[in-house]
Scaffold this motif. Structure first.
Motif, PDB file in Angstrom:
ATOM      1  N   SER A   9      25.042  37.266  34.103  1.00  0.00           N
ATOM      2  CA  SER A   9      24.431  37.741  35.344  1.00  0.00           C
ATOM      3  C   SER A   9      24.839  36.864  36.521  1.00  0.00           C
ATOM      4  N   PHE A  10      25.028  35.561  36.260  1.00  0.00           N
ATOM      5  CA  PHE A  10      25.457  34.665  37.331  1.00  0.00           C
ATOM      6  C   PHE A  10      26.832  35.093  37.839  1.00  0.00           C
ATOM      7  N   LYS A  11      27.720  35.317  36.877  1.00  0.00           N
ATOM      8  CA  LYS A  11      29.075  35.719  37.267  1.00  0.00           C
ATOM      9  C   LYS A  11      29.036  37.044  38.017  1.00  0.00           C
ATOM     10  N   LYS A  12      28.222  37.968  37.489  1.00  0.00           N
ATOM     11  CA  LYS A  12      28.174  39.287  38.096  1.00  0.00           C
ATOM     12  C   LYS A  12      27.647  39.207  39.536  1.00  0.00           C
ATOM     13  N   TYR A  13      26.603  38.399  39.722  1.00  0.00           N
ATOM     14  CA  TYR A  13      26.027  38.286  41.057  1.00  0.00           C
ATOM     15  C   TYR A  13      27.060  37.763  42.050  1.00  0.00           C
ATOM     16  N   PHE A  14      27.746  36.671  41.687  1.00  0.00           N
ATOM     17  CA  PHE A  14      28.672  36.095  42.667  1.00  0.00           C
ATOM     18  C   PHE A  14      29.944  36.921  42.819  1.00  0.00           C
ATOM     19  N   GLU A  15      30.264  37.674  41.785  1.00  0.00           N
ATOM     20  CA  GLU A  15      31.389  38.589  41.910  1.00  0.00           C
ATOM     21  C   GLU A  15      31.043  39.641  42.978  1.00  0.00           C
ATOM     22  N   SER A  16      29.787  40.085  42.959  1.00  0.00           N
ATOM     23  CA  SER A  16      29.360  41.088  43.933  1.00  0.00           C
ATOM     24  C   SER A  16      29.359  40.506  45.341  1.00  0.00           C
ATOM     25  N   LYS A  17      29.393  39.161  45.440  1.00  0.00           N
ATOM     26  CA  LYS A  17      29.455  38.520  46.769  1.00  0.00           C
ATOM     27  C   LYS A  17      30.878  38.057  47.071  1.00  0.00           C
ATOM     28  N   GLU A  18      31.835  38.762  46.525  1.00  0.00           N
ATOM     29  CA  GLU A  18      33.267  38.513  46.778  1.00  0.00           C
ATOM     30  C   GLU A  18      33.761  37.140  46.324  1.00  0.00           C
ATOM     31  N   HIS A  19      33.169  36.587  45.293  1.00  0.00           N
ATOM     32  CA  HIS A  19      33.688  35.321  44.753  1.00  0.00           C
ATOM     33  C   HIS A  19      34.690  35.635  43.647  1.00  0.00           C
ATOM     34  N   ALA A  20      35.771  34.845  43.592  1.00  0.00           N
ATOM     35  CA  ALA A  20      36.697  34.938  42.455  1.00  0.00           C
ATOM     36  C   ALA A  20      36.046  34.201  41.289  1.00  0.00           C
ATOM     37  N   ARG A  53      45.597  21.103  48.431  1.00  0.00           N
ATOM     38  CA  ARG A  53      45.931  22.335  47.725  1.00  0.00           C
ATOM     39  C   ARG A  53      45.405  23.521  48.509  1.00  0.00           C
ATOM     40  N   ASP A  54      46.117  24.618  48.388  1.00  0.00           N
ATOM     41  CA  ASP A  54      45.766  25.849  49.069  1.00  0.00           C
ATOM     42  C   ASP A  54      44.334  26.277  48.714  1.00  0.00           C
ATOM     43  N   PRO A  55      43.485  26.476  49.720  1.00  0.00           N
ATOM     44  CA  PRO A  55      42.087  26.823  49.411  1.00  0.00           C
ATOM     45  C   PRO A  55      41.872  28.279  49.013  1.00  0.00           C
ATOM     46  N   GLU A  56      42.867  29.131  49.132  1.00  0.00           N
ATOM     47  CA  GLU A  56      42.654  30.544  48.773  1.00  0.00           C
ATOM     48  C   GLU A  56      42.563  30.717  47.276  1.00  0.00           C
ATOM     49  N   PRO A  57      41.735  31.577  46.763  1.00  0.00           N
ATOM     50  CA  PRO A  57      40.664  32.290  47.445  1.00  0.00           C
ATOM     51  C   PRO A  57      39.529  31.334  47.834  1.00  0.00           C
ATOM     52  N   ARG A  58      38.951  31.581  49.006  1.00  0.00           N
ATOM     53  CA  ARG A  58      38.001  30.631  49.554  1.00  0.00           C
ATOM     54  C   ARG A  58      36.607  30.707  48.934  1.00  0.00           C
ATOM     55  N   ARG A  59      36.324  31.793  48.232  1.00  0.00           N
ATOM     56  CA  ARG A  59      35.031  31.892  47.522  1.00  0.00           C
ATOM     57  C   ARG A  59      35.298  31.933  46.026  1.00  0.00           C
ATOM     58  N   ARG A  60      34.701  31.013  45.303  1.00  0.00           N
ATOM     59  CA  ARG A  60      34.900  31.000  43.853  1.00  0.00           C
ATOM     60  C   ARG A  60      33.577  30.706  43.152  1.00  0.00           C
ATOM     61  N   ALA A  61      33.496  31.102  41.892  1.00  0.00           N
ATOM     62  CA  ALA A  61      32.311  30.766  41.090  1.00  0.00           C
ATOM     63  C   ALA A  61      32.727  30.642  39.631  1.00  0.00           C
ATOM     64  N   ASP A  62      31.994  29.847  38.881  1.00  0.00           N
ATOM     65  CA  ASP A  62      32.315  29.686  37.459  1.00  0.00           C
ATOM     66  C   ASP A  62      31.163  29.043  36.704  1.00  0.00           C
TER      67      ASP A  62
END
Ligand code: ATP
Ligand code: MG
Length: 902
Positions: A9-20, A53-62
């Motif tokens: 659910s954590f991954k799903k939530y942050f994925e829905s907020k455009e996090h890689a 290092r290149d910051p892209e993608p700027r939103r990430r979660a794990d």
């Protein structure tokens, strides 16, 4: 919700907020000199935060596997005593690199916990940084304002620098942080305590604990302590997964969740003891022994008994040790290996002392762990057999040490008893710790059970001394980076060994009074030490001066060049030149390592997996999993296969930016526990195909020749092969040739060398036997002669002599004399062999039984005259010495002593 559903659910939530959603980095860190284990989610983003290092993608979660047992974060001593600190745990995190900042982070955290997971907002408290007037940093009103959108004012608490200001290190990015705490007390507890949750935040209450920390990086700390604004604001959050699961499953201990329960159940089953869950029965006190020294945060009440503590310790440490081994870090006696060994030993101690386990125990829990976590972490399942072996062997070895230590402690207590002492010396207690791995509490426990105390103060003094020694040895001082040019480094070393460059920045490093400089260049052909391959050395050549680069290492994704002196004009243009002889030799060894890996899999089987490697210009070393000695025939087969691939001169087939999926399709061998990006470098030589960032030869033919020089065991289930290639093999051959020539010349250059040596050995054995038989005859003769010449005193035959004789023959002679006399007798022999004197005393049984003589005592006394010592049984004793001139006197002395009692 189950643990797995919560993770998803954590991954799903942050994925829905455009996090890689990105994978966890390995827990064991291989290429960072400043950190041995991942201790927070942000570790793997360090180079992004530092701007390299290149910051892209700027939103990430794990979700990140973390270990907190050394350095800045060390929770080891708490683990098991409390119910919410683990050695290894999963940290859920989300990041923004220059994208959203405080408001976004706070809104999302709140929405996830309250709207998605339905935690009760009344139980949530948040902290904000109160500010630091001496540093001129104001209170974090901004964060407080955003929190106020969600929680009432009395749920917002000011926190001090210790809890609410995060720093990466002594220098570097830092900023205020906001923690979310949960009051998980039962309504009865709340009523009974009379305290609000607010009053218990950050007070080590085991039911009011921090679950999430939101870090707002906005400053950069310089070496002089001052702060400057960070060029890119960073959000870094970390939430303890096990703590979150506990809150959602309505438990009062992390160990009561489905993350740990199966393991605890298994422990109960094996030990036959019972685990007490905190708050399960407030009055429950079935296990009499209470934790004597509970650290802050300890459970208090049920579950605070040593059996439950020990079960928590073992359940926790099982995970830490298993995951480390799966990530490639085996227990060992230095650095990261030693950290893992200490964790495992702590578990063994608790199991030994409190769960009555006298045999290896931890490894028996492994199948349960694999069953529970093997799906989410396939590395566990894949390496189960290896983990079990390593664990059991380590456990067995430490149990033997424990036994030895306990025997030693028994002896010390025996001595104290005889002296009437009550307290064990602190130095002795420290020795128990240092040599036998007995921490103070274990020594104290054993002493207490026997009615003794331990001098803790002395122990602490010794401990401090040792720490100081370690600190002095390790102290490294870094100055600030001196920025000459902005920019990132480009590595060009796969294509060039020389390149025009400028120094981007440098800094001074002082270690043990040695000073050197670290340089970062804009373009560099230098390969910094990584993946087992040593770093390049070479020179930095300018118009007017040349400085030597003595080593290069990799830090935050860049090559850092080490020089002893700075160029006089650091802003000049230079040519960075790699020492190509060394580099070529390293490359040959690295490519040979890949061929070796391939050949081993062919010859021994698919279970062979790389467990470590070292590649330098001189040697290559390769560690791999395999459960028995590799036979000589198998080694030959491997050598032949590798040399065959060398002769085929297989060309290098390199793919630099291949997507991971494609690489896998090619059949590239990837290692568990390595950190790979989405794009990988694939290195192929004929059938050998591996993911690898190292330097390789253009084709296998350049390796020249490959020869294994040793095969050995490094740990349970891990073998090590050392080999040489190319020029080093030439040297090896010359060495062998020279030795052989020398041996031949001993035997007059005989044609049939083996036959001749065989003949010599046979002759030698034959002569030895002859000599022994002559000697036996001679001894027989001496015995007779000596008995004939002997005198008799009070009915006792006294046989004595001083003569040169081999020690073994002297014993033989004494026994022969005794047999020849047959009755009451005293025999004293003073013999010498190669200038070493020896005294031998033989008594007939009646002298021992009726006159109370003791050969051992007599020999000790008389041997003083030959400056020696020895002993033996009452009827036979021997002593060696240093002074052959004293032999006669010693013999006389022995007779004198003996006759006194007859
Ligand atoms: P604490 O004060 O409880 O030790 P911390 O301040 O050390 O926590 P952070 O470094 O902010 O924690 O880590 C972020 C989150 O990771 C914490 O909020 C917590 O939920 C979790 N966490 C930290 N240390 C541990 C640990 N040893 N075991 C389990 N979870 C932990
Ligand atoms: Mg902590």
């Amino acid at each position: 919700m189950t643990a797995k559903e919560i993770r998803d659910s954590f991954k799903k939530y942050f994925e829905s907020k455009e996090h890689a959603i990105v994978p966890s980095a390995p827990m064991v860190i291989k290429d960072d000199p400043t950190l041995m284990f991942t201790n927070a989610g942000m570790n793997q983003w360090k180079d992004i935060i530092l701007g390299t290092r290149d910051p892209e993608p700027r939103r990430r979660a794990d979700t990140q596997k973390c270990l907190r047992v050394s350095g800045k974060h060390n929770d080891l001593e708490e683990v098991g005593h409390d119910t919410y600190h683990h050695t290894m745990f999963e940290m859920l995190g989300n990041w923004s690199f220059g994208d959203y900042f405080k408001e976004g982070a706070i809104d999302m955290a709140w929405e996830y916990l309250v709207d998605v997971l339905k935690l009760n907002p009344e139980d949530l408290y948040v902290t904000v940084f109160e500010g630091s007037p001496e540093e001129n940093i104001p209170r974090d009103d901004e964060a407080a304002k955003y929190w106020a959108k969600h929680v009432p004012e009395d749920h917002i608490i000011n926190g001090n620098k210790h809890d609410n200001f995060w720093e990466m290190g002594d220098t570097g990015p830092c900023g205020p942080c906001s923690e979310i705490h949960v009051d998980s007390r039962t309504p009865e507890q709340k009523a009974a305590s009379g305290k609000t949750g607010r009053e218990l935040v950050n007070k080590d209450d085991p039911q009011v604990i921090e679950i999430w920390n939101l870090v707002f990086m906005q400053f950069n700390r310089k070496a002089d302590g001052s702060l400057e604004k960070l060029s890119m604001n960073v959000i870094d959050t970390g939430m303890g997964f096990e703590r979150l699961v506990r809150m959602l499953q309505g438990k009062h201990s992390n160990y009561d969740t489905d993350v740990f329960q199966p393991i605890i159940k298994k422990e109960e089953e094996i030990t036959g003891l019972k685990y007490e869950a905190p708050l399960s029965s407030p009055e429950g006190d079935t296990n009499a022994l209470k934790s004597n020294e509970a650290p802050s945060g300890a459970v208090g009440g049920a579950g605070d008994d040593m059996v439950s503590i020990a079960m928590r310790v073992c359940a926790d440490h099982l995970r830490a040790v298993s995951f480390s081994i799966a990530d490639g870090q085996l227990p060992g006696n230095a650095k990261a290996g030693y950290v893992i060994r200490r964790i495992l030993r702590r578990a063994v101690r608790y199991a030994y002392t409190f769960l009555g386990q006298r045999e290896a125990f931890l490894y028996k829990l492994l199948p349960t762990l694999v069953e529970e976590m093997g799906d989410a972490f396939p590395e566990l399942k894949a390496q189960q057999q290896l983990i079990a072996r390593v664990m059991k062997e380590e456990e067995d070895a430490f149990l033997r040490t424990l036994d030895k230590g306990i025997a030693l402690l028994d002896k010390a207590m025996e001595e104290m008893r005889s002296k009437g002492a009550k307290e064990l010396n602190g130095e002795q207690a420290f020795r128990m710790f240092d040599t036998y791995g007995f921490p103070l509490d274990l020594t104290e426990l054993i002493c207490r059970e026997n009615g003794f105390t331990v001098n803790e103060e002395q122990f602490n003094v010794e401990m401090q001394k040792q720490k100081q020694r370690a600190r002095n040895a390790a102290a490294v001082e870094n100055s600030d980076w001196e920025e000459l040019q902005a920019g990132e480094q480009q590595f060009v070393g796969y294509d060039y060994t020389e390149y025009t460059c400028h120094i981007l920045r440098y800094r001074k490093v002082t270690q043990k009074k040695n000073t050197f400089y670290e340089l970062v260049l804009d373009y560099t052909p230098f390969y910094g030490e990584m993946g087992g391959q040593v770093g390049d050395c070479g020179v930095l050549a300018g118009e007017n001066e040349t400085v030597e680069i003595i080593d290069s290492k990799r830090e935050n994704g860049q090559t850092v060049h080490i020089v002893k002196e700075l160029p006089k004009d650091p802003t000049a243009e230079f040519m960075a030149c790699v020492d190509t002889d060394k580099r070529d030799a390293s490359a040959a060894n690295h490519t040979a390592t890949h061929l070796l890996d391939y050949a081993l899999k062919q010859v021994l089987g698919d279970h062979v997996e790389q467990k470590g490697s070292f590649v330098s210009p001189e040697v290559l070393r390769f560690d791999f999993s395999h459960f028995e000695k590799v036979s000589d025939e198998q080694l030959r087969e491997v050598e032949r296969m590798v040399n065959d691939m060398i002769r085929q001169d297989l060309p290098r087939d390199e793919h630099r930016d291949m997507p991971m999926d494609e690489a896998k399709k090619l059949g590239a061998i990837a290692l568990f526990g390595e950190k790979y990006g989405d794009k990988v470098r694939v290195m192929r030589f004929g059938p050998s195909c591996e993911l690898c960032g190292g330097i390789h030869t253009t084709s296998t033919g350049r390796i020249g020749f490959f020869k294994i020089i040793s095969e050995s065991s490094v740990a349970a289930g891990i073998r090590r092969i050392e080999a040489r290639t190319g020029k080093e093999c030439e040297e090896l051959l010359y060495n062998i040739e020279d030795t052989l020539k020398a041996i031949k010349s001993f035997f007059n250059n005989a044609k049939d060398l083996q036959g001749v040596i065989q003949k010599y050995i046979e002759e030698h054995d034959h002569m030895k036997k002859e000599i022994e038989s002559f000697q036996a005859q001679a001894v027989e003769r001496y015995a007779k002669q000596l008995v004939e010449r002997s005198r008799e005193v009070n009915g006792v035959k006294v046989v004595n002599t001083v003569m040169p004789l081999e020690p073994a023959a002297a014993k033989d002679l004494a026994f022969k004399i005794k047999a020849a006399v047959g009755g009451s007798m005293l025999c004293v022999l003073g013999t010498s062999y190669q200038d070493k004197p020896q005294l031998t005393i033989m008594l007939s049984e009646d002298l021992v039984a009726e006159h109370g003589l003791n050969a051992g005592q007599i020999v000790r006394e008389a041997a003083k005259l030959i400056q020696g010592g020895g002993g033996g049984q009452p009827h036979f004793a021997q002593a060696g010495g240093k002074n052959a001139d004293g032999l006669s006197a010693a013999v006389d002395k022995a007779i004198e002593i003996a006759l006194k009692s007859i």
